[in-house]
Scaffold this active site. Structure first.
Site, PDB file in Angstrom:
ATOM      1  N   ASN A  15       0.772  -1.223   0.116  1.00  0.00           N
ATOM      2  CA  ASN A  15       0.009   0.117  -0.058  1.00  0.00           C
ATOM      3  C   ASN A  15       0.916   1.323  -0.074  1.00  0.00           C
ATOM      4  OD1 ASN A  15      -1.796   1.931   0.258  1.00  0.00           O
ATOM      5  ND2 ASN A  15      -2.485   1.506   2.518  1.00  0.00           N
ATOM      6  N   TRP A  16       1.020   1.831  -1.224  1.00  0.00           N
ATOM      7  CA  TRP A  16       1.864   3.182  -1.307  1.00  0.00           C
ATOM      8  C   TRP A  16       1.278   4.299  -0.602  1.00  0.00           C
ATOM      9  CZ3 TRP A  16       3.441   2.631  -7.172  1.00  0.00           C
ATOM     10  CH2 TRP A  16       4.393   1.887  -7.479  1.00  0.00           C
ATOM     11  N   LYS A  17       0.091   4.285  -0.280  1.00  0.00           N
ATOM     12  CA  LYS A  17      -0.310   5.491   0.314  1.00  0.00           C
ATOM     13  C   LYS A  17      -0.194   6.649  -0.661  1.00  0.00           C
ATOM     14  CE  LYS A  17       0.026   3.116   4.927  1.00  0.00           C
ATOM     15  NZ  LYS A  17       0.101   3.409   6.301  1.00  0.00           N
ATOM     16  N   HIS A  40      -9.529   1.657   4.983  1.00  0.00           N
ATOM     17  CA  HIS A  40      -7.964   1.555   5.792  1.00  0.00           C
ATOM     18  C   HIS A  40      -8.273   2.421   6.959  1.00  0.00           C
ATOM     19  CE1 HIS A  40      -4.107   2.641   6.573  1.00  0.00           C
ATOM     20  NE2 HIS A  40      -3.744   1.683   5.991  1.00  0.00           N
ATOM     21  N   GLU A  45      -6.433   4.901   7.925  1.00  0.00           N
ATOM     22  CA  GLU A  45      -6.310   6.336   7.747  1.00  0.00           C
ATOM     23  C   GLU A  45      -7.666   6.978   7.048  1.00  0.00           C
ATOM     24  OE1 GLU A  45      -2.722   5.451   5.577  1.00  0.00           O
ATOM     25  OE2 GLU A  45      -1.900   4.993   7.481  1.00  0.00           O
ATOM     26  N   GLU A  59      -5.110  -4.888  10.455  1.00  0.00           N
ATOM     27  CA  GLU A  59      -3.926  -3.686  10.741  1.00  0.00           C
ATOM     28  C   GLU A  59      -4.454  -3.011  12.148  1.00  0.00           C
ATOM     29  OE1 GLU A  59      -2.261  -2.519   6.995  1.00  0.00           O
ATOM     30  OE2 GLU A  59      -3.870  -1.127   7.129  1.00  0.00           O
ATOM     31  N   GLY A 109       3.037   2.388  10.765  1.00  0.00           N
ATOM     32  CA  GLY A 109       3.938   3.247  10.459  1.00  0.00           C
ATOM     33  C   GLY A 109       4.902   3.693  11.863  1.00  0.00           C
ATOM     34  N   SER A 155       3.718  -2.008  10.191  1.00  0.00           N
ATOM     35  CA  SER A 155       5.262  -2.158  10.216  1.00  0.00           C
ATOM     36  C   SER A 155       5.653  -3.620   9.841  1.00  0.00           C
ATOM     37  CB  SER A 155       5.696  -1.891  11.755  1.00  0.00           C
ATOM     38  OG  SER A 155       5.367  -0.636  12.147  1.00  0.00           O
ATOM     39  N   GLY A 191       2.989  -1.053   4.252  1.00  0.00           N
ATOM     40  CA  GLY A 191       3.094   0.307   3.803  1.00  0.00           C
ATOM     41  C   GLY A 191       4.451   0.549   3.555  1.00  0.00           C
ATOM     42  N   GLY A 192       5.072   1.167   4.369  1.00  0.00           N
ATOM     43  CA  GLY A 192       6.493   1.685   4.335  1.00  0.00           C
ATOM     44  C   GLY A 192       7.584   0.779   3.554  1.00  0.00           C
TER      45      GLY A 192
HETATM   46  O1  LIG Z   1      -1.108   0.945   7.017  1.00  0.00           O
HETATM   47  C1  LIG Z   1      -0.275  -0.076   6.486  1.00  0.00           C
HETATM   48  C2  LIG Z   1      -0.598  -0.967   5.128  1.00  0.00           C
HETATM   49  O2  LIG Z   1      -1.848  -0.386   4.743  1.00  0.00           O
HETATM   50  C3  LIG Z   1       0.804  -0.471   7.118  1.00  0.00           C
HETATM   51  O3  LIG Z   1       1.855   0.590   6.920  1.00  0.00           O
HETATM   52  P1  LIG Z   1       3.468   0.537   7.543  1.00  0.00           P
HETATM   53  O4  LIG Z   1       3.724  -0.927   6.877  1.00  0.00           O
HETATM   54  O5  LIG Z   1       3.952   1.408   7.062  1.00  0.00           O
HETATM   55  O6  LIG Z   1       3.210   0.238   9.122  1.00  0.00           O
END
Ligand SMILES: O=C(CO)COP(=O)(O)O
Length: 252
Positions: free
Chosen positions: A9-11, A95, A97, A167, A173, A213, A234-235
């Site tokens: 997930n590149w956000k 999600h 967010e 999640e 993050g 993470s 994500g990251g």
């Molecule tokens: O929200 C996430 C994937 O959708 C997780 O993000 P991280 O892997 O950066 O913690």
């Protein structure tokens, strides 16, 4: 055995040239294995290009959100019809967010999940608790409600084809991964909720990812758990090498 699904997930990251370069490199290297599915969840402006680039490859392209209506006066929104027409295969829904910053609710997530199936898109439905909720021992009840509401009114076949991503918000993050036992405990609970809603066969089929993470250093241990069938990342999905290492872990 359930396959593993690794979704990056590149956000809200990258520009088109970076997205194109990433996909050009990764699509050649995704393991040719039935054991693993690799997905990039990209911002809307990149989707057409990335779908075009990945035609005939094992890499799938997902959107990070969508509206539930097919069309209409919804300025700034993107519909499931548009995504399907582009060749997008998956869509991330609910999600944390989006729930936190964009007023996404269990009800809209449910409407979007129905809309995804109506248009042949596979939903990746996200659920998860805050740190306060975990510390107040509310995790299991909250997750149960989120899963039940997201899946409400779906046919058993649709439930079987939903990807559920657990999640925990406190692990996103932050570098704080849930321990693999903590993550698995909730993923097992999610499978039990699905079992109660449907059947043993459907519960055994549904893919449940962990996210928060996830990185090459912890992915093996997470994927070795009984009820974790993949990762929503994500990251660590932003760099070609680490994303590929995660996908390779899924193919082991
Ligand atoms: O929200 C996430 C994937 O959708 C997780 O993000 P991280 O892997 O950066 O913690």
């Amino acid at each position: 055995m359930r396959k593993k699904v690794i979704a990056g997930n590149w956000k809200m990251n990258k520009v088109l040239s970076e997205a194109n370069r990433f996909v050009d490199e990764v699509k050649e290297k995704v393991p040719n294995s039935e054991q693993v599915e690799a997905i990039v969840c990209a911002p809307f402006p990149f989707l057409a290009s990335l779908v075009e680039k990945t035609k005939g490859s094992k890499l799938k392209i997902a959107a990070q959100n969508m509206h539930f209506e097919n069309d209409g006066a919804f300025t700034g929104e993107v519909s499931p019809v548009m995504l399907k027409d582009l060749g997008v295969t998956h869509v991330v829904l609910g999600h944390s967010e989006r729930r936190e910053y964009f007023a996404e609710t269990d009800e809209t997530v449910n409407q979007k999940t129905h809309a995804a199936f109506q248009h042949g898109l596979t939903p990746i439905v996200c659920v998860g608790e805050t740190l306060e909720q975990r510390e107040a021992n509310e995790t299991m009840g909250l997750i149960e409600t989120q899963v039940q509401k997201a899946l409400q009114g779906l046919s058993e076949e649709q439930v079987a084809n939903t990807i559920i991503a657990y999640e925990p918000i406190w692990a996103i993050g932050t570098g704080k991964t849930a321990t693999s036992e903590q993550a698995n405990e909730v993923c097992t609970h999610i499978r039990n909720v699905v079992r109660e809603l449907t059947s043993e066969a459907t519960a055994e089929q549904v893919i449940i990812q962990y996210g928060g993470s996830v990185k090459p250093a912890n992915v093996d241990e997470l994927l070795a758990q009984s009820d974790i069938d993949g990762a929503l990342v994500g990251g660590a999905s932003l760099e070609v090498d680490s994303f590929l290492q995660l996908v390779e872990a899924g193919a082991k």
